[in-house]
Design a protein around this motif. Structure first.
Motif, mmCIF file in Angstrom:
data_model
loop_
_atom_site.group_PDB
_atom_site.id
_atom_site.type_symbol
_atom_site.label_atom_id
_atom_site.label_comp_id
_atom_site.label_asym_id
_atom_site.label_seq_id
_atom_site.Cartn_x
_atom_site.Cartn_y
_atom_site.Cartn_z
ATOM 1 N N SER A 1 -31.702 12.910 -48.747
ATOM 2 C CA SER A 1 -31.155 14.005 -47.978
ATOM 3 C C SER A 1 -31.865 14.011 -46.285
ATOM 4 O O SER A 1 -31.236 14.503 -45.371
ATOM 5 C CB SER A 1 -31.339 15.284 -48.500
ATOM 6 O OG SER A 1 -32.303 15.560 -49.165
ATOM 7 N N ALA A 2 -33.323 13.741 -46.643
ATOM 8 C CA ALA A 2 -33.963 13.870 -45.353
ATOM 9 C C ALA A 2 -33.331 13.141 -44.206
ATOM 10 O O ALA A 2 -33.274 13.307 -43.302
ATOM 11 C CB ALA A 2 -35.368 13.842 -45.640
ATOM 12 N N ARG A 3 -33.446 11.776 -44.769
ATOM 13 C CA ARG A 3 -32.920 10.499 -43.812
ATOM 14 C C ARG A 3 -31.725 11.019 -43.271
ATOM 15 O O ARG A 3 -31.272 10.718 -42.189
ATOM 16 C CB ARG A 3 -32.963 9.210 -44.557
ATOM 17 C CG ARG A 3 -34.735 8.861 -44.452
ATOM 18 C CD ARG A 3 -34.578 7.628 -45.557
ATOM 19 N NE ARG A 3 -33.784 6.186 -44.746
ATOM 20 C CZ ARG A 3 -34.198 5.383 -44.575
ATOM 21 N NH1 ARG A 3 -35.584 5.060 -44.636
ATOM 22 N NH2 ARG A 3 -33.511 4.598 -44.043
ATOM 23 N N ALA A 4 -30.822 11.233 -44.166
ATOM 24 C CA ALA A 4 -29.157 11.597 -43.879
ATOM 25 C C ALA A 4 -29.177 12.682 -42.728
ATOM 26 O O ALA A 4 -28.647 12.513 -41.691
ATOM 27 C CB ALA A 4 -28.663 11.871 -45.026
ATOM 28 N N LEU A 5 -30.099 13.635 -42.824
ATOM 29 C CA LEU A 5 -29.893 14.840 -42.238
ATOM 30 C C LEU A 5 -30.436 14.620 -40.791
ATOM 31 O O LEU A 5 -29.910 15.180 -39.827
ATOM 32 C CB LEU A 5 -30.624 15.908 -42.737
ATOM 33 C CG LEU A 5 -30.235 16.926 -43.768
ATOM 34 C CD1 LEU A 5 -31.236 17.662 -44.772
ATOM 35 C CD2 LEU A 5 -29.000 17.486 -43.258
ATOM 36 N N LYS A 6 -31.696 13.667 -40.919
ATOM 37 C CA LYS A 6 -32.011 13.454 -39.364
ATOM 38 C C LYS A 6 -31.110 12.555 -38.823
ATOM 39 O O LYS A 6 -30.830 12.820 -37.428
ATOM 40 C CB LYS A 6 -33.414 12.319 -39.603
ATOM 41 C CG LYS A 6 -34.591 13.239 -39.790
ATOM 42 C CD LYS A 6 -35.843 12.163 -40.212
ATOM 43 C CE LYS A 6 -36.900 12.788 -41.048
ATOM 44 N NZ LYS A 6 -37.666 11.846 -41.373
ATOM 45 N N ALA A 7 -30.428 11.725 -39.358
ATOM 46 C CA ALA A 7 -29.337 10.973 -38.703
ATOM 47 C C ALA A 7 -28.044 11.818 -38.400
ATOM 48 O O ALA A 7 -27.547 11.683 -37.106
ATOM 49 C CB ALA A 7 -28.772 9.679 -39.529
ATOM 50 N N LEU A 8 -27.752 12.801 -39.150
ATOM 51 C CA LEU A 8 -26.584 13.638 -38.839
ATOM 52 C C LEU A 8 -27.156 14.470 -37.791
ATOM 53 O O LEU A 8 -26.123 14.673 -36.643
ATOM 54 C CB LEU A 8 -26.451 14.590 -40.040
ATOM 55 C CG LEU A 8 -25.382 13.972 -41.238
ATOM 56 C CD1 LEU A 8 -25.328 15.020 -42.098
ATOM 57 C CD2 LEU A 8 -24.160 13.631 -40.548
ATOM 58 N N SER A 9 -28.182 14.931 -37.552
ATOM 59 C CA SER A 9 -28.459 15.893 -36.625
ATOM 60 C C SER A 9 -28.642 15.204 -35.136
ATOM 61 O O SER A 9 -28.170 15.480 -34.109
ATOM 62 C CB SER A 9 -30.025 16.355 -36.643
ATOM 63 O OG SER A 9 -29.994 16.951 -38.064
ATOM 64 N N ALA A 10 -29.011 13.802 -35.186
ATOM 65 C CA ALA A 10 -29.173 12.926 -34.073
ATOM 66 C C ALA A 10 -27.472 12.742 -33.516
ATOM 67 O O ALA A 10 -27.579 12.841 -32.325
ATOM 68 C CB ALA A 10 -29.812 11.692 -34.338
#
Lengths: 577, 302
Positions: A92-101
């Protein structure tokens, strides 16, 4: 839901991510703000970017941010440890980072477009700034999130109905995504959609969703195939009789079908064919000359099904003539000869106008006015209404091409997994050794070449009627190059890859008309980037991925592991078939 | 079956069947260089024939003449009484299979698929059958799968059938290559250095495997450098030096022949010639080295 490793998540949630961490709350607040902003007005000018000026009624682009927000909230819920079986699968952390970006990039781009085209940020409404703040909060919150340890998706088995549900959901998303993308007339909106799509796909890929889905897909191949077919079949029903979109969709499908045929030659047999479009052209010309067009000079007008067979046979005979002398020698010669063959075909049809040869093709004018197909009492030019949805001329051809595409996919997959397919792989791997093991290398290569020509000829006979006219300049080298590019981009030897590649190559120029002058430049760059970073294509077949990474031990181990897992637990549907 | 009891310890008490392979007066010239000169070789049913010789003696070239990779400049190769066309495919179909000095497996296929490629010439499903997949096709496919699995079990790789060939350890790859050759239902199998790069334990297993192949009624021809291996394995040994037959006889005869020892140790005044022969051997081996193969495949792709 049960997993084989249920104790792991419990320990992890206890140690790893306690729910009330400030970062978690910050990201959640950002995501909620982002979703909320979509229900506010972003801009005073209704004409800009679809219509973003209405409160409590999200426009197309605003819906995209709702989707980003909802996916982010989903990952946040995962992170809180509520769904332990999914949590270990997805990062989830990596996904959230990419989503936020993605959200931040998207909002900034929208602000920029408003500033430049409205013109001036003064035209922006508070909703835009709410969205920007939301995206900024998401970036701030997710930036420091630590990744959790993941379990390997192949070791996790969810109940099979859950896995099938995931496939169905994925297919539905593809359907509506495609319908939405095609519906965008505005180039800027389409570009923003691409940004959104690229961002979300990256986020999900980084989150590990796709490696999980690929395992599921390998387990439920048949469900996946049926799903894809259903989506393709349902697509015209989402278009409300819009001929413009269906025309593009039909062209994409014809292009994809031809590329699938070429993929048998290039992807399975490993032969480089630079003149494939000529086989399509041969089929199209046969069909045109035997049609009821006033400019067709062959008196015999057999029923269409006979024309299809004749077109396919003429193409494959051409394939045999080109292939039999050249396939005895190594690859490069074949490429050169096929390149020349493509030119010979174009020049020949340019000259068979009665002055230089028999009067067959009307030279550069081609054969116009080819009437619509009529099979039985079904005329392909008419609009038929099914369930209240009008299906026009292009939808009719779309369905016909879908049948042809399904046929070619069946031929492709069945040949690939047969004795002949094994022979092709052996030839690609080591032709000398294959010959020494009794594989008829020349015969198999010739068969691939002529078989590919046969399928192209078949598709060509339908294309002639869909296009209404057949002219030499439709069948130039550039088209062959595009077909090849679709295969290289999508993935050699893979059905899904070619469909993706063909869609990208045919759809983007239609939607990005404002960069039409640079499209060759862009494709060239795209291919160079692909060759550098992902030579096996976007959705490669595993065997091809292995071939392109001959030194990658990890990849080989990984693919073997998946293969063993799938082999150990055969899909019940597969076992029955 | 117990293989220990079958190992010939004394001068071979075994009797052999009819000749399977008869090569007479085989000459192979590359331009001005005679790689194989007037070699005669007869292999009988159930016989293990060893082919030895120093580097560059023309052993692999001779192999290639036998299996149709090269067309001999002079002489003829009769297999089961008929002269075969110099095409590897026809040779395999007639019942002569081979392995390679440098392993040439299909690395990205599974072990089972590799062996199934060996079944290719014994099956005949064509395009339409493969697409329609009627009962006959499925029967044939199941049959070749079963036979391939049997051969894998035979060489002791039954448990690795779904593993990628390139992931297998070196010794297993050698055995897989033998299984692939066996799957073509040969009457004669030619093994080109089957124990190259193996440790003593693996060599022992390979010897055991070759005896078991012989016990299936096949004739075997083995190229090998490991003298202890060849003399304990073969019924007859044929020694080539600089393309010519030096001696052929039982292991004991060959072992005690002083010319064989000389040929291996070399004589001072022949250094130059040996270097020429060695240079040729490298040329000959070059097309089959993995690096060269990779290069060619990359070219094909480009």
């Amino acid at each position: 839901m049960t997993t084989s490793s249920s104790p792991a998540p419990r320990t992890k949630t206890a140690v790893g991510n306690p729910r009330p961490s400030p970062q978690w709350w910050l990201t959640l607040a950002g995501a909620v703000l982002l979703v909320a902003s979509a229900f506010l007005s972003w801009c005073y000018v209704p004409a800009l970017l679809g219509d973003l000026s209405i409160d409590a009624y999200p426009g197309g682009l605003q819906m995209l941010m709702v989707i980003v927000g909802v996916i982010a909230i989903f990952f946040l819920v995962l992170r809180s440890g509520r769904m332990p079986s999914m949590d270990t699968l997805l990062d989830s952390a990596r996904a959230l980072k990419a989503l936020s970006a993605t959200a931040a990039g998207f909002m900034v781009l929208v602000a920029l477009v408003i500033a430049l085209q409205a013109p001036g940020l003064a035209n922006a409404n508070p909703g835009l700034f709410v969205g920007i703040v939301g995206a900024a909060l998401m970036v701030a919150g997710s930036w420091q999130m630590a990744s959790d340890p993941l379990v390997d998706p192949i070791t996790v088995r969810l109940p099979s109905w859950v896995e099938i549900l995931v496939i169905v959901v994925m297919m539905t998303i593809v359907l509506f995504g495609a319908a939405f993308a095609l519906g965008q007339e505005d180039g800027t909106v389409f570009c923003l959609f691409l940004v959104f799509l690229g961002g979300v796909v990256t986020a999900l890929a980084r989150g590990g969703l796709f490696s999980w889905i690929s395992v599921i897909a390998a387990r439920h191949r048949q469900v996946l195939m049926m799903g894809a077919l259903a989506v393709a079949f349902l697509f015209p029903f989402t278009q409300n009789g819009s001929d413009a979109n269906m025309s593009i969709a039909t062209q994409v499908l014809i292009f994809a079908t031809t590329a699938l045929g070429l993929n048998i030659v290039v992807g399975l047999a490993g032969l480089l064919d630079l003149g494939y479009i000529a086989f399509l052209g041969a089929g199209a010309y046969v069909s045109a000359m035997m049609s009821h067009s006033a400019f067709a000079h062959i008196g015999w007008k057999p029923p269409f099904i006979v024309v299809v067979v004749i077109g396919a046979i003429v193409s494959s005979i051409l394939g045999l003539i080109i292939g039999s002398p050249t396939l005895r020698v190594s690859g490069d010669y074949l490429a050169i000869v096929t390149l020349a063959f493509g030119e010979i075909f174009r020049l020949t049809v340019n000259n068979l106008d009665g002055n230089n040869g028999p009067r067959l093709t009307n030279g550069p004018n081609g054969i116009p006015g080819i009437p619509d197909l009529e099979i039985g009492s079904f005329n392909f030019g008419d609009t038929h209404t099914i369930l209240g949805i009008p299906l026009g001329r292009f939808a009719n051809y779309y369905f016909l091409m879908l049948v042809v595409a399904a046929f070619i996919i069946m031929v492709f997959t069945r040949l690939n997994s047969s004795r002949i397919g094994r022979g092709w792989v052996a030839i690609r791997e080591d032709e000398k050794a294959a010959e020494a093991m009794g594989v008829n290398t020349f015969g198999l290569k010739l068969f691939a070449f002529a078989g590919g020509a046969f399928l192209a000829g078949m598709a060509g006979t339908i294309k002639a009627h869909q296009d209404v006219s057949v002219t030499p300049d439709q069948y130039i080298f550039l088209e062959s190059a595009f077909l090849l590019a679709a295969i290289v981009l999508g993935g050699m030897g893979s059905v899904a890859g070619v469909l993706v590649g063909a869609t990208v190559l045919k759809l983007l120029p239609e939607k990005l008309r404002f960069v039409a002058d640079y499209r060759l430049l862009i494709f060239g760059l795209l291919l160079v980037v692909m060759m550098r970073f992902r030579p096996e294509g976007l959705v490669p077949s595993q065997r091809r991925a292995l071939e392109f990474h001959a030194d990658d031990e990890d990849l080989a181990d990984r693919i073997e592991e998946v293969h063993l897992e799938i082999a150990a637990e055969p899909d019940p549907a597969e076992a029955k078939a | 079956m117990s293989t220990q009891t079958l190992q010939p310890t004394a001068p071979a008490p075994r009797t052999f069947g009819a000749p399977v392979l008869e090569a007479s007066g085989v000459v192979m010239r590359f331009g001005g260089l005679t790689a194989v000169n007037d070699v005669n070789l007869t292999v009988r049913e159930g016989e293990i024939m060893g082919l030895i010789g120093p580097n560059g003696a023309g052993k692999t070239t001779f192999f290639n003449c036998l299996t149709g990779m090269y067309k001999p400049t002079e002489g003829e190769v009769k297999f089961l009484g008929t002269v075969l066309p110099p095409k590897p495919r026809s040779v395999v179909k007639a019942g002569m299979a081979r392995t390679f000095q440098n392993i040439r497996l299909f690395g990205n296929m599974t072990a089972l698929e590799n062996v199934m490629v060996g079944r290719y010439c014994r099956t005949n499903a064509m395009a339409l059958t493969s697409i329609i997949r009627g009962p006959k096709y499925r029967r044939e496919e199941a049959e070749s799968r079963r036979i391939a699995q049997e051969w894998l079990d035979f060489v002791g790789l039954g448990h690795t059938s779904e593993h990628l060939a390139r992931n297998l350890p070196y010794g297993d790859q050698r055995r897989l290559e033998i299984a692939r050759a066996l799957a073509t239902d040969p009457r004669l199998i030619l093994l080109d250095e089957p124990t190259a790069g193996m440790n003593p334990k693996e060599t022992e297993q390979a010897k055991d495997l070759i005896f078991r192949i012989r016990d299936k009624g096949l004739a075997v021809v083995v190229i090998e450098h490991d003298m202890r291996f060849i003399f304990s394995l073969c019924d007859r040994v044929h020694c080539l030096v600089r393309g010519e037959t030096l001696i052929e006889g039982s292991p004991q005869e060959v072992q005690s022949d002083h010319r064989v020892i000389e040929a291996y140790i070399g004589q001072p005044d022949e250094d130059e010639e040996e270097m020429v022969a060695e240079a040729h051997a490298q040329d000959e081996a070059a097309p089959s080295t993995p690096a060269a193969t990779d290069g060619r495949m990359k070219e094909d792709r480009a």
